[in-house]
Design a protein around this motif. Structure first.
Motif, short mmCIF file in Angstrom:
data_model
loop_
_atom_site.label_atom_id
_atom_site.label_comp_id
_atom_site.label_asym_id
_atom_site.label_seq_id
_atom_site.Cartn_x
_atom_site.Cartn_y
_atom_site.Cartn_z
N GLY A 29 0.84 -1.16 0.33
CA GLY A 29 -0.17 0.06 -0.03
C GLY A 29 0.81 1.50 0.02
N ASP A 30 2.06 1.17 0.21
CA ASP A 30 2.98 2.29 0.37
C ASP A 30 3.90 2.36 -0.84
N ILE A 31 3.95 1.62 -1.85
CA ILE A 31 4.69 1.63 -2.89
C ILE A 31 3.99 2.59 -4.04
N PRO A 32 4.73 3.48 -4.65
CA PRO A 32 4.23 4.30 -5.61
C PRO A 32 3.75 3.62 -6.85
N ALA A 33 2.56 4.26 -7.42
CA ALA A 33 1.93 3.79 -8.63
C ALA A 33 2.97 3.40 -9.75
N SER A 34 4.15 4.41 -9.85
CA SER A 34 4.94 4.11 -11.15
C SER A 34 5.82 2.64 -10.82
#
Length: 263
Positions: A212-217
């Motif tokens: 949940g804390d990983i950037p969408a990119s």
């Protein structure tokens, strides 16, 4: 065990303010109407209407599939009330939020509107936004918890309902079986057998890893290289889960009422 049930919303128990759109198709002597809720099989229904509409030769007159439905198949309340079949497709609201994030922020499918709204409201780059930030900076900051202030993909399902008695109400996973009984299996297989615009069958490495804390990119890179997307349980933590349950309390009540009738 029944696959669908009915829901009498003529008293507007679950909304009825007219936020949602309804579309109707006359086919083989039967009028079939459905409540258009984004991320609730809306793409499959657009394909069905585009393929079976008596006006399909005029599709070039409109700018999009949705615009086509609005021009040729819009159902006002009186027409909707008299439809032979009135379909309402529902899904767990938290699953729907996760699907919006995967589809619009990671896969970036038809995302210009929500990207623009997110950037304007948060001042953040949506391409670098984690699921946690998407929820806390965007959904949680909705003006007075009014989710209609946000992109339409995140409007509560209950807010789409009209003041009618929906005779065919079902969870999205039952759609193919139910629609097959209405329009025939051959036609249903053409439009509803394969999940379109799907971000449901997601699988990312590390079954217990919170993402949940990983950037969408970064999630997008994983999806482009491996076809992998984070599952719901990899996106939520307890805080996000509990707060979203509060925001979508009416949707949860609606889904519970329907599923309790289905056993």
């Amino acid at each position: 065990m029944p696959l669908s049930t009915h829901l009498d919303n003529t008293s507007a128990k679950f909304g009825g303010g007219g936020k949602g759109k309804h579309f109707i198709l006359e086919r083989e002597g039967t009028s079939l109407a459905f409540c258009y809720i984004r991320k609730n099989a809306s793409t499959a229904f657009k394909r069905f209407f585009m393929g079976e509409s008596p006006f399909k030769s005029r599709a070039g007159e409109t700018s999009s599939d949705y615009a086509f439905l609005q021009k040729f198949h819009s159902a006002k309340l009186n027409k909707l009330t008299n439809a032979d079949k009135k379909l309402l497709i529902l899904r767990d609201p938290l699953t729907r939020v996760a699907a919006v994030y995967r589809n619009k922020f990671v896969q970036r499918d038809g995302n210009s509107g929500i990207f623009s709204d997110f950037a304007n409201k948060t001042g953040r780059d949506p391409a670098e936004t984690s699921f946690s930030d998407f929820v806390t900076l965007y959904l949680f900051k909705a003006r007075q918890n009014d989710l209609s202030d946000l992109d339409k993909h995140l409007w509560p399902q209950a807010s789409h309902l009209a003041k009618v008695d929906y005779d065919t109400v079902l969870p999205m996973e039952n759609l193919h079986a139910v629609i097959s009984n209405i329009i025939g299996q051959e036609v249903a297989n053409m439009y509803f057998l394969q999940v379109t615009n799907s971000s449901i069958s997601a699988s990312a490495p590390g079954s217990n890893t919170w993402m949940g804390d990983i950037p969408a990119s970064r999630l997008r890179t994983e999806w482009e290289h491996r076809g992998a997307l984070p599952r719901d349980d990899q996106l939520f933590n307890k805080m996000l889960h509990d707060r979203l349950k509060e925001l979508y309390a009416q949707d949860l009540q609606l889904v519970r009422e329907v599923t309790s009738k289905l056993g």
